[in-house]
Design an enzyme around this catalytic site. Sequence first.
Site, PDB file in Angstrom:
ATOM      1  N   GLY A 108       3.177  -1.681  -9.765  1.00 53.79           N
ATOM      2  CA  GLY A 108       2.211  -2.209 -10.264  1.00 53.79           C
ATOM      3  C   GLY A 108       1.658  -3.201  -9.881  1.00 53.79           C
ATOM      4  N   CYS A 109       1.173  -4.102 -10.659  1.00 55.24           N
ATOM      5  CA  CYS A 109       0.445  -5.613  -9.939  1.00 55.24           C
ATOM      6  C   CYS A 109       1.345  -6.238  -8.973  1.00 55.24           C
ATOM      7  CB  CYS A 109       0.128  -6.481 -11.155  1.00 55.24           C
ATOM      8  SG  CYS A 109      -0.518  -7.927 -10.410  1.00 55.24           S
ATOM      9  N   PHE A 110       0.752  -6.478  -7.714  1.00 54.74           N
ATOM     10  CA  PHE A 110       1.566  -7.145  -6.800  1.00 54.74           C
ATOM     11  C   PHE A 110       1.892  -8.443  -7.034  1.00 54.74           C
ATOM     12  CE2 PHE A 110      -2.390  -6.706  -3.662  1.00 54.74           C
ATOM     13  CZ  PHE A 110      -2.942  -7.611  -4.325  1.00 54.74           C
ATOM     14  N   CYS A 158       2.786  -9.550  -9.903  1.00 56.26           N
ATOM     15  CA  CYS A 158       4.184  -9.547 -10.786  1.00 56.26           C
ATOM     16  C   CYS A 158       5.136  -9.547 -10.056  1.00 56.26           C
ATOM     17  CB  CYS A 158       4.164  -8.731 -11.898  1.00 56.26           C
ATOM     18  SG  CYS A 158       2.675  -8.694 -13.055  1.00 56.26           S
TER      19      CYS A 158
END
Length: 181
Positions: A15-17, A19
């Site tokens: 997902g979002c890098f 995070c």
Amino acid sequence: MQTEEGKQIAIFAGGCFWCTEAVFTNLKGVEKVTSGYIGGTTQNPTYKEICTGTTGHAEAIKIVYNPVEIPYEDLLEIFFTAHDPTTLNRQGADVGTQYRSEIFYTTDIQKQKAENYIKWLTAEKLYNSPIVTKVSAATTFYPAEAYHQDYYNSNSEQGYCRMVIAPKLEKLRKHYASKLK
């Protein structure tokens, strides 16, 4: 893939890098975490381009780590704890192929360990839905723009950081305190 002095590289898309970078940066044995793009066809993609979902790239992190201090198996365990490996092309509100769950192996041993770990998670029925995480050979990793690097530490008061990343870090502290720097 081995770097100088016995360090190794792991590449995860969860997902979002922002995070995943924040989670792995805090681990003992992790020397460097770089946010970037991998798995697509566009050379030198930009954030704006990958956000269209047309480049084939995933937001990912490249981890340089010392396997004596933190084995690859521990990185896998934390990767699967830090995101939802059962949602296809989605993590929370982030939707698109760029937010997929994928492990990009750099050695055949990493491939085997990742595949075996997914088989174990599936057999143990630790998730209510099937795991959709792909295991693929690493291709060219393109570092993201400078403003994406160390994003959480530079922007921890931003809403997304407080609402999405901070709970992940709290979970990490709760379950993996002995592995933290």
